[in-house]
Design an enzyme around this catalytic site. Sequence first.
Site, PDB file in Angstrom:
ATOM      1  N   TYR A  81       6.888   3.144  -3.140  1.00 49.29           N
ATOM      2  CA  TYR A  81       7.521   2.169  -2.206  1.00 49.29           C
ATOM      3  C   TYR A  81       6.917   2.285  -0.897  1.00 49.29           C
ATOM      4  O   TYR A  81       6.271   3.145  -0.521  1.00 49.29           O
ATOM      5  CB  TYR A  81       9.001   2.345  -1.779  1.00 49.29           C
ATOM      6  N   CYS A  82       6.643   1.170  -0.259  1.00 51.31           N
ATOM      7  CA  CYS A  82       6.187   1.184   1.199  1.00 51.31           C
ATOM      8  C   CYS A  82       7.040   0.376   2.079  1.00 51.31           C
ATOM      9  O   CYS A  82       8.142   0.756   2.043  1.00 51.31           O
ATOM     10  CB  CYS A  82       4.856   0.281   0.889  1.00 51.31           C
ATOM     11  N   GLY A  83       6.606  -0.232   3.114  1.00 53.70           N
ATOM     12  CA  GLY A  83       7.618  -0.762   3.838  1.00 53.70           C
ATOM     13  C   GLY A  83       8.316  -1.869   3.489  1.00 53.70           C
ATOM     14  O   GLY A  83       9.553  -2.026   3.716  1.00 53.70           O
ATOM     15  N   GLY A  85       7.188  -3.565   0.136  1.00 49.23           N
ATOM     16  CA  GLY A  85       6.741  -3.827  -1.173  1.00 49.23           C
ATOM     17  C   GLY A  85       5.666  -4.402  -1.499  1.00 49.23           C
ATOM     18  O   GLY A  85       5.079  -5.100  -2.715  1.00 49.23           O
ATOM     19  N   TYR A 110      10.930   0.276   1.918  1.00 44.49           N
ATOM     20  CA  TYR A 110      11.757   1.024   2.773  1.00 44.49           C
ATOM     21  C   TYR A 110      12.939   0.157   3.341  1.00 44.49           C
ATOM     22  O   TYR A 110      13.901   0.523   3.313  1.00 44.49           O
ATOM     23  CB  TYR A 110      10.873   1.659   3.785  1.00 44.49           C
TER      24      TYR A 110
END
Length: 123
Positions: A81-83, A85, A110
């Site tokens: 995961y990132c901020g 997607g 996130y």
Amino acid sequence: MDHSPGFLRLVNEAKKHVQEITVAEARALLQKDPRVVLLDVREESEWAAGHAEGAQYLGKGVLERDLEKRFPDPNTEIIMYCGGGYRSALTCEAAQKMGYRRVYSLIGGYRALVAAGWPIVKG
């Protein structure tokens, strides 16, 4: 966040090749098998500001360099995961090119975890 057209083209192309999952699907995978890795691929400053409980950190900038050291088994199941997607789609595509086949990009990243009430660790 306002993303540039070139970045969005890269992400949209990557999304054609990677499996995306929802927060609910991620939660179910993690509950079913505690060996599944929840991997935060954001910048270190983002990780420090807050990250999902139980997550491990490996930033996008060093992922290709360090992924095999951290997870030598290419059959390791990894939810990235990132901020939001986008970067996680890119990191999943890179991991797949390195031979990892059980990698997933978390839809919404996130922000989706926070919205779903996932426990968050600060610092």
